[in-house]
Every structure is written in C-alpha cells, then in structure tokens.
Design a protein around this motif. Structure first.
Motif, PDB file in Angstrom:
ATOM      1  N   LYS A   1       0.858  -1.193   0.000  1.00  0.00           N
ATOM      2  CA  LYS A   1       0.000   0.000   0.000  1.00  0.00           C
ATOM      3  C   LYS A   1       0.894   1.244   0.000  1.00  0.00           C
ATOM      4  CE  LYS A   1      -3.685  -2.362   2.500  1.00  0.00           C
ATOM      5  NZ  LYS A   1      -4.494  -2.375   3.726  1.00  0.00           N
ATOM      6  N   GLU A   2       1.813   1.295  -0.961  1.00  0.00           N
ATOM      7  CA  GLU A   2       2.827   2.344  -0.978  1.00  0.00           C
ATOM      8  C   GLU A   2       2.495   3.529  -1.881  1.00  0.00           C
ATOM      9  OE1 GLU A   2       3.760  -0.852  -1.960  1.00  0.00           O
ATOM     10  OE2 GLU A   2       5.042  -1.613  -0.378  1.00  0.00           O
ATOM     11  N   ALA A   3       1.310   3.581  -2.466  1.00  0.00           N
ATOM     12  CA  ALA A   3       0.987   4.646  -3.429  1.00  0.00           C
ATOM     13  C   ALA A   3       1.154   6.038  -2.819  1.00  0.00           C
ATOM     14  CB  ALA A   3      -0.427   4.467  -3.971  1.00  0.00           C
ATOM     15  N   GLY A   4       0.711   6.228  -1.605  1.00  0.00           N
ATOM     16  CA  GLY A   4       0.809   7.542  -0.966  1.00  0.00           C
ATOM     17  C   GLY A   4       2.241   7.982  -0.755  1.00  0.00           C
ATOM     18  N   VAL A   5       3.088   7.080  -0.300  1.00  0.00           N
ATOM     19  CA  VAL A   5       4.481   7.448  -0.049  1.00  0.00           C
ATOM     20  C   VAL A   5       5.246   7.616  -1.365  1.00  0.00           C
ATOM     21  CG1 VAL A   5       5.511   5.148   0.251  1.00  0.00           C
ATOM     22  CG2 VAL A   5       6.414   7.099   1.533  1.00  0.00           C
ATOM     23  N   LYS A   6       4.860   6.881  -2.394  1.00  0.00           N
ATOM     24  CA  LYS A   6       5.485   7.096  -3.701  1.00  0.00           C
ATOM     25  C   LYS A   6       5.170   8.505  -4.208  1.00  0.00           C
ATOM     26  CE  LYS A   6       5.575   2.331  -5.290  1.00  0.00           C
ATOM     27  NZ  LYS A   6       5.123   1.399  -6.326  1.00  0.00           N
ATOM     28  N   SER A   7       3.937   8.930  -4.046  1.00  0.00           N
ATOM     29  CA  SER A   7       3.561  10.293  -4.433  1.00  0.00           C
ATOM     30  C   SER A   7       4.342  11.314  -3.614  1.00  0.00           C
ATOM     31  CB  SER A   7       2.060  10.519  -4.236  1.00  0.00           C
ATOM     32  OG  SER A   7       1.326   9.734  -5.118  1.00  0.00           O
ATOM     33  N   TRP A   8       4.480  11.065  -2.315  1.00  0.00           N
ATOM     34  CA  TRP A   8       5.238  11.974  -1.449  1.00  0.00           C
ATOM     35  C   TRP A   8       6.682  12.071  -1.919  1.00  0.00           C
ATOM     36  CZ3 TRP A   8       9.540  12.094   1.553  1.00  0.00           C
ATOM     37  CH2 TRP A   8       9.659  13.145   2.460  1.00  0.00           C
ATOM     38  N   LEU A   9       7.321  10.944  -2.241  1.00  0.00           N
ATOM     39  CA  LEU A   9       8.716  10.947  -2.693  1.00  0.00           C
ATOM     40  C   LEU A   9       8.875  11.700  -4.016  1.00  0.00           C
ATOM     41  CD1 LEU A   9       9.655   7.288  -1.800  1.00  0.00           C
ATOM     42  CD2 LEU A   9      10.706   9.353  -0.833  1.00  0.00           C
ATOM     43  N   LYS A  10       7.956  11.498  -4.937  1.00  0.00           N
ATOM     44  CA  LYS A  10       8.029  12.188  -6.226  1.00  0.00           C
ATOM     45  C   LYS A  10       7.861  13.696  -6.046  1.00  0.00           C
ATOM     46  CE  LYS A  10       6.181   8.129  -8.528  1.00  0.00           C
ATOM     47  NZ  LYS A  10       4.981   7.551  -9.163  1.00  0.00           N
ATOM     48  N   GLN A  11       6.942  14.098  -5.161  1.00  0.00           N
ATOM     49  CA  GLN A  11       6.740  15.523  -4.893  1.00  0.00           C
ATOM     50  C   GLN A  11       7.977  16.111  -4.215  1.00  0.00           C
ATOM     51  OE1 GLN A  11       4.241  17.438  -5.955  1.00  0.00           O
ATOM     52  NE2 GLN A  11       5.224  19.233  -5.067  1.00  0.00           N
ATOM     53  N   PHE A  12       8.582  15.378  -3.276  1.00  0.00           N
ATOM     54  CA  PHE A  12       9.815  15.811  -2.620  1.00  0.00           C
ATOM     55  C   PHE A  12      10.909  16.034  -3.660  1.00  0.00           C
ATOM     56  CE2 PHE A  12      13.968  14.934  -0.842  1.00  0.00           C
ATOM     57  CZ  PHE A  12      13.983  15.682   0.326  1.00  0.00           C
ATOM     58  N   ALA A  13      11.060  15.082  -4.567  1.00  0.00           N
ATOM     59  CA  ALA A  13      12.076  15.211  -5.615  1.00  0.00           C
ATOM     60  C   ALA A  13      11.813  16.445  -6.468  1.00  0.00           C
ATOM     61  CB  ALA A  13      12.107  13.946  -6.472  1.00  0.00           C
ATOM     62  N   HIS A  14      10.570  16.637  -6.865  1.00  0.00           N
ATOM     63  CA  HIS A  14      10.214  17.792  -7.687  1.00  0.00           C
ATOM     64  C   HIS A  14      10.527  19.103  -6.959  1.00  0.00           C
ATOM     65  CE1 HIS A  14       8.025  20.229 -10.569  1.00  0.00           C
ATOM     66  NE2 HIS A  14       7.381  20.777  -9.548  1.00  0.00           N
ATOM     67  N   GLU A  15      10.124  19.205  -5.691  1.00  0.00           N
ATOM     68  CA  GLU A  15      10.341  20.433  -4.921  1.00  0.00           C
ATOM     69  C   GLU A  15      11.820  20.740  -4.712  1.00  0.00           C
ATOM     70  OE1 GLU A  15       8.115  19.940  -1.319  1.00  0.00           O
ATOM     71  OE2 GLU A  15       6.184  20.068  -2.360  1.00  0.00           O
ATOM     72  N   HIS A  16      12.671  19.710  -4.715  1.00  0.00           N
ATOM     73  CA  HIS A  16      14.102  19.899  -4.495  1.00  0.00           C
ATOM     74  C   HIS A  16      14.913  19.798  -5.791  1.00  0.00           C
ATOM     75  CE1 HIS A  16      12.566  19.114  -0.453  1.00  0.00           C
ATOM     76  NE2 HIS A  16      13.564  19.874  -0.061  1.00  0.00           N
ATOM     77  N   GLU A  17      14.194  19.853  -6.917  1.00  0.00           N
ATOM     78  CA  GLU A  17      14.816  19.825  -8.243  1.00  0.00           C
ATOM     79  C   GLU A  17      15.729  18.614  -8.437  1.00  0.00           C
ATOM     80  OE1 GLU A  17      16.567  23.662  -8.939  1.00  0.00           O
ATOM     81  OE2 GLU A  17      14.628  24.667  -8.804  1.00  0.00           O
TER      82      GLU A  17
END
Length: 92
Positions: A11-27
């Motif tokens: 059930k990792e969909a939420g944390v995958k989204s969080w990681l992708k958003q973190f990556a985006h925000e930190h370029e």
C-alpha cells in the motif's frame, strides 16, 4: 516528513507520491521502474563521486498490544530519546 505518510507493505501509493513531490520540490530527478521502485537522483556535476542510498519505502506494521494505531491511516508518532534512538511510539 515521510513518517507522516502511512505505508504498509503493498500500500505504498501515498508514499510514492510523497517521494516524487519531494524530488520535484528539491529539483531532483526521479523515475519509477517497472516493479514500482522510486529512484531519485542528484547529479551536481560529472566529476563528483557517486553516492548511493537505498531503503525500503514500506514498513513493518507491528504495534504494541495497547496501541490503537491504524497503519493504513495514521502517521507515525516519532520519539527521539535525546541520545541516539529514533523510534515510533507504540510500534515494535
């Protein structure tokens, strides 16, 4: 912080989204492979030595008998002992 995102195994969909958003925000660059691993990269320049960090994004969902923690909905409540250990309250 990542501990605010529930992430039991399979059930990792939420944390995958969080990681992708973190990556985006930190370029940072990121990609998700065919089996669901999220790879995040930082490439300051080609002359730098590579550093690789690896970890699981899911977590073991075990709690103490007196806990009402719901691993599907609740964020972890973290506790730092002030010396060296960071733990989640009422989990094993």
């Amino acid at each position: 912080v990542m501990s605010s995102v529930p992430r039991p195994s399979f059930k990792e969909a939420g944390v995958k989204s969080w990681l992708k958003q973190f990556a985006h925000e930190h370029e940072l660059s990121w990609r998700e492979d065919d089996v669901g691993n999220v790879l995040i990269g930082y490439y300051p320049n080609v002359s730098s030595e590579a550093v690789l960090l690896q970890g699981h994004i899911d977590m073991v969902t075990e709690r103490t008998p007196d806990s009402t923690h719901d691993f599907d909905r609740d964020p972890l409540r973290l506790h730092y002992d002030g010396d060296r250990w960071l733990t989640a309250e009422q989990t094993t």
